[in-house]
Each structure stands twice: as C-alpha cells, then as structure tokens.
Design an enzyme around this catalytic site. Structure first.
Site, PDB file in Angstrom:
ATOM      1  N   TRP A 100      40.076 -20.456  -1.865  1.00  0.00           N
ATOM      2  CA  TRP A 100      38.778 -20.634  -1.205  1.00  0.00           C
ATOM      3  C   TRP A 100      37.924 -21.632  -1.965  1.00  0.00           C
ATOM      4  O   TRP A 100      37.221 -22.443  -1.382  1.00  0.00           O
ATOM      5  CB  TRP A 100      38.051 -19.292  -1.068  1.00  0.00           C
ATOM      6  CG  TRP A 100      38.798 -18.314  -0.223  1.00  0.00           C
ATOM      7  CD1 TRP A 100      39.373 -17.150  -0.625  1.00  0.00           C
ATOM      8  CD2 TRP A 100      39.075 -18.435   1.174  1.00  0.00           C
ATOM      9  NE1 TRP A 100      39.984 -16.538   0.434  1.00  0.00           N
ATOM     10  CE2 TRP A 100      39.817 -17.290   1.541  1.00  0.00           C
ATOM     11  CE3 TRP A 100      38.781 -19.387   2.151  1.00  0.00           C
ATOM     12  CZ2 TRP A 100      40.266 -17.078   2.852  1.00  0.00           C
ATOM     13  CZ3 TRP A 100      39.218 -19.178   3.455  1.00  0.00           C
ATOM     14  CH2 TRP A 100      39.949 -18.037   3.787  1.00  0.00           C
ATOM     15  N   ASP A 170      30.141 -18.431  -4.167  1.00  0.00           N
ATOM     16  CA  ASP A 170      30.770 -17.724  -3.052  1.00  0.00           C
ATOM     17  C   ASP A 170      31.138 -16.347  -3.598  1.00  0.00           C
ATOM     18  O   ASP A 170      32.023 -16.225  -4.442  1.00  0.00           O
ATOM     19  CB  ASP A 170      32.016 -18.500  -2.612  1.00  0.00           C
ATOM     20  CG  ASP A 170      32.816 -17.775  -1.522  1.00  0.00           C
ATOM     21  OD1 ASP A 170      32.431 -16.650  -1.142  1.00  0.00           O
ATOM     22  OD2 ASP A 170      33.832 -18.344  -1.066  1.00  0.00           O
ATOM     23  N   LYS A 194      34.357  -8.137   3.637  1.00  0.00           N
ATOM     24  CA  LYS A 194      35.069  -7.544   2.512  1.00  0.00           C
ATOM     25  C   LYS A 194      34.308  -6.326   1.976  1.00  0.00           C
ATOM     26  O   LYS A 194      34.790  -5.217   2.083  1.00  0.00           O
ATOM     27  CB  LYS A 194      35.312  -8.581   1.420  1.00  0.00           C
ATOM     28  CG  LYS A 194      36.559  -9.406   1.699  1.00  0.00           C
ATOM     29  CD  LYS A 194      36.296 -10.817   2.040  1.00  0.00           C
ATOM     30  CE  LYS A 194      37.558 -11.550   2.477  1.00  0.00           C
ATOM     31  NZ  LYS A 194      37.377 -12.991   2.549  1.00  0.00           N
TER      32      LYS A 194
HETATM   33  C1  LIG Z   1      37.506 -14.253   2.800  1.00  0.00           C
HETATM   34  C2  LIG Z   1      36.903 -15.298   1.957  1.00  0.00           C
HETATM   35  C3  LIG Z   1      36.400 -16.483   2.499  1.00  0.00           C
HETATM   36  C4  LIG Z   1      36.516 -16.835   3.963  1.00  0.00           C
HETATM   37  O1  LIG Z   1      35.585 -16.191   4.714  1.00  0.00           O
HETATM   38  P1  LIG Z   1      35.427 -16.511   6.276  1.00  0.00           P
HETATM   39  O2  LIG Z   1      34.405 -15.535   6.695  1.00  0.00           O
HETATM   40  O3  LIG Z   1      36.769 -16.322   6.901  1.00  0.00           O
HETATM   41  O4  LIG Z   1      34.981 -17.919   6.390  1.00  0.00           O
HETATM   42  C5  LIG Z   1      35.789 -17.376   1.643  1.00  0.00           C
HETATM   43  N1  LIG Z   1      35.684 -17.135   0.324  1.00  0.00           N
HETATM   44  C6  LIG Z   1      36.176 -16.010  -0.234  1.00  0.00           C
HETATM   45  C7  LIG Z   1      36.023 -15.789  -1.699  1.00  0.00           C
HETATM   46  C8  LIG Z   1      36.803 -15.068   0.566  1.00  0.00           C
HETATM   47  O5  LIG Z   1      37.300 -13.949   0.010  1.00  0.00           O
END
Ligand SMILES: *Cc1c(COP(=O)(O)O)cnc(C)c1O
Length: 357
Positions: A100, A170, A194
């Site tokens: 990511w 993020d 999550k």
């Molecule tokens: C799951 C995840 C994403 C992607 O998220 P989306 O909602 O599918 O865009 C981005 N960064 C991390 C760290 C993730 O775990």
C-alpha cells in the site's frame, strides 16, 4: 438466539463486534418509521450521528479542535491521490514499506515528485525504518508513512521525527488499536473496513492549518477544504457505513478505549507469535522489531503444506487465513473486534500442526 460465528481472520473487510451487529439488526427498521437505509443524509438524526462519530474519534485519539475529522468515500486508495493533490508543493517523501505504501508513492508520482525516503523492498518488505533511519529531503512538503503494513505484517513502534514537516500516515489497518500521539501528525487517513466498520467510508483527520494549503487548481470534490466546510456532507456520504462506524467507535469506548484495544491486540499477538516462534518450521515474514500486532504473516515450507494448513484450519472454524495474493503463505489478521479465544485457537492449531505435519 444462537448465532454461528467462525473465527474470521480476514484482512478486511474484517470481523466486527457481535453486540454491534446484533443491535444494528434489531434497530434496522427503527429510524422514525424508516430503515437506516432510507433516512436522509441531511436529516437532523443523521447529522447528529455524523457529528457524534467525529467527536468520539477525535476524543479517542486525544485530539482537540485544531484537528478536523472528515468522512469521505473512495477508500484509502483515493487518499493516495488526495494527499499529494492537496499537500504537495513540488515534492514529498515516502517511506515505501509495503504494497500500500508503494501504491501511495506511485500515485503521488502522478501529481509531483514523489521521493523514496526509505524502502524495504529489497528485503521483501520485512521491516519498517528504525528511528532516525529516515532523512527528509530538501523541499519536501511532507513525509508519508504506512503505520501498519497489512500485506507484510509490519508495524511502526515509533514514528519518525519530522520537525516542522507534516507527518502523514495511512493508518487503515491499525487506527484505534493502540495508543499513539496523534497530535504529531499533520494528516491521518484510514479506510474503515479493518478496525472501524464496514467498507464504504474513509476517515481523514487533518490539522486545520493544512486545510488552507493550495498549490494547484483542483476540482472542488478533491479538496479537503470543500469537505471540511460542508461538514462531510458536500455530497451524499455513505450513510450506513458512517452509522456503523459510530456504533463501533462507541463500542470501543465502552470496552475501555484505545488503551484496552492495545492490551487486547498485544495479548492476541503474543499468543500467536509465541506458538510460531519455537523453531524453523514456520518462517516469519517480518523482522522481530517490526512485527505487527494486527497482521501476523508467516510461510510454511511448501505450497502443499500451506494448502493443508488452510484446509485443516477451515475445518476448525478458522477462515480468511491465506496470505495476501501477492505475498502468499499465511496471514492472520486480528483487529479490534477479534476475540482472544480465536487467537488461542489458532495458536493451539499452529502447535498441533507442527507436530502432525
Ligand atoms: C486495506 C488498505 C488500503 C486500501 O484501502 P481501500 O479502502 O481498499 O482503498 C490501504 N492502505 C492500507 C494500509 C490498507 O490496509
């Protein structure tokens, strides 16, 4: 009512708190003669829910009014673009610590000069940088990190010092799972699916002074300021996802807040790493100092063994254990709502599998 629940180790969408799921079901039709799906996003009922959810998130993170909480659509993936669109002047630094993180860096390259401040790609993303290992480049607008690398199972223990340069994170897969000093960040984003809710809503927490940054002409919809000025209802927000998010945030508070979530995460992770770490039968993918409390990743010695591990685990009611499709192996994701009994069941199975394989 008897409800069949498996142990859902999925990386996201993921396991949610059962009391919340039951309450949503019970209350589904009870929204002033309508279901939750039918209420207007401009009704007082929903606007109150939205504001309440923001206030609770802010309070769980120990933030004050100098930070704005936004609820946006488009996932964390949209934030990969919105962050540089809004905050990058000429260049920005990225710590490339996983899949990511790399996508965030690539997307930033579409907007300006995205620089690699750190990369662990050579070691298959087995670690995050040590304190002091990142040096910021001249003229960088911010440093972007990924606090927990969901696919590889690594997590920062300490966040980099950036002085006056905004730190952007993020936190999709570890927000509200441990105590952090959120005031050190310029911007935090996390898609909900999550730790905080169903898919559909992304939480963005931005220091208010950054809302005023404007380096390029942007469509209004992609400006943080547009959404802040409109109280996150510039367009129709994902009403149901925000409603659920608020209930889950309330649940976290009721259970004892972020400190309690951290204690549980540590207990779950200790149980599973403890079972894995006894010999070389299981190969852990993350370096010890970088191991994630949310996603535990490991490999077995062959594909056949991996298949067998997954099959036998499934027969015991443990699902969602295959590694990310680009990484392979096994990944056990255990977010805030995941029960300790599930971690213990997995640990017991890990030990037994080693003896019987
Ligand atoms: C799951 C995840 C994403 C992607 O998220 P989306 O909602 O599918 O865009 C981005 N960064 C991390 C760290 C993730 O775990």
């Amino acid at each position: 009512m008897s409800i069949r629940r498996i142990y859902n180790f999925s990386a996201g969408p993921a396991c949610l708190p059962l009391p919340v799921l039951i309450k949503v079901k019970e209350d589904f039709m009870e929204h002033g003669g309508m279901s939750i799906f039918e209420i207007s996003h401009r009704s007082k009922g929903f606007m109150d829910i939205c504001e309440d959810a923001k206030a609770r998130i802010s309070s769980l993170l120990g933030l004050d009014a100098s930070f704005e909480v936004l609820f946006l659509a488009g996932g964390a993936a949209q934030q990969f673009a919105m962050v540089p669109m809004n905050l990058m002047d000429r260049a920005a630094d990225y710590a490339v610590t996983g899949r990511w993180a790399k996508r965030a860096w690539e997307e930033a390259g579409n907007i300006g000069e995205a620089r690699v401040a750190f990369s662990s790609e050579d070691s298959l993303f087995s670690r995050v940088p040590r304190p002091g290992e990142i040096s910021l480049s001249e003229g960088t607008s911010y440093l972007h990190i990924t606090s927990n690398n969901t696919a590889y199972g690594t997590q920062y223990r300490e966040f980099p010092e950036t002085g006056g340069v905004p730190l952007v994170a993020d936190m999709s897969s570890d927000i509200l799972s441990r105590r952090i000093d959120a005031r050190r960040f310029g911007l935090i984003y996390a898609s909900a699916q999550k730790n905080m809710g169903p898919a559909g809503v992304t939480v963005v927490i931005i220091r208010r002074d950054l809302l005023g940054r404007s380096y390029r002409k942007l469509p209004n919809i992609f400006r943080y300021k547009t959404h802040a000025d409109a109280g996150s209802i510039y367009n129709t927000p994902p009403v149901f996802a925000i409603y659920m998010l608020r209930m889950i945030v309330q649940w976290i508070e009721g259970e004892g807040g972020v400190a309690e979530m951290e204690g549980r995460a540590k207990a779950r992770a200790d149980v599973v790493y403890g079972a894995l770490g006894e010999d070389d039968f299981y190969e852990l993918l993350a370096d010890r100092e970088s191991r994630s409390m949310m996603n535990v990743t490991f490999r077995l010695q062959s594909d056949a063994l991996t298949e067998r591990f997954l099959r036998e685990a499934r027969a015991l009611g443990m699902e969602g254990l295959s590694g990310h499709r680009t990484v392979g192996g096994i990944r056990a994701s255990m977010y805030d709502a995941f029960p300790l009994e599930g971690a213990s069941a997995l640990a017991e199975f890990i030990r037994r599998f080693r003896r019987t394989a």
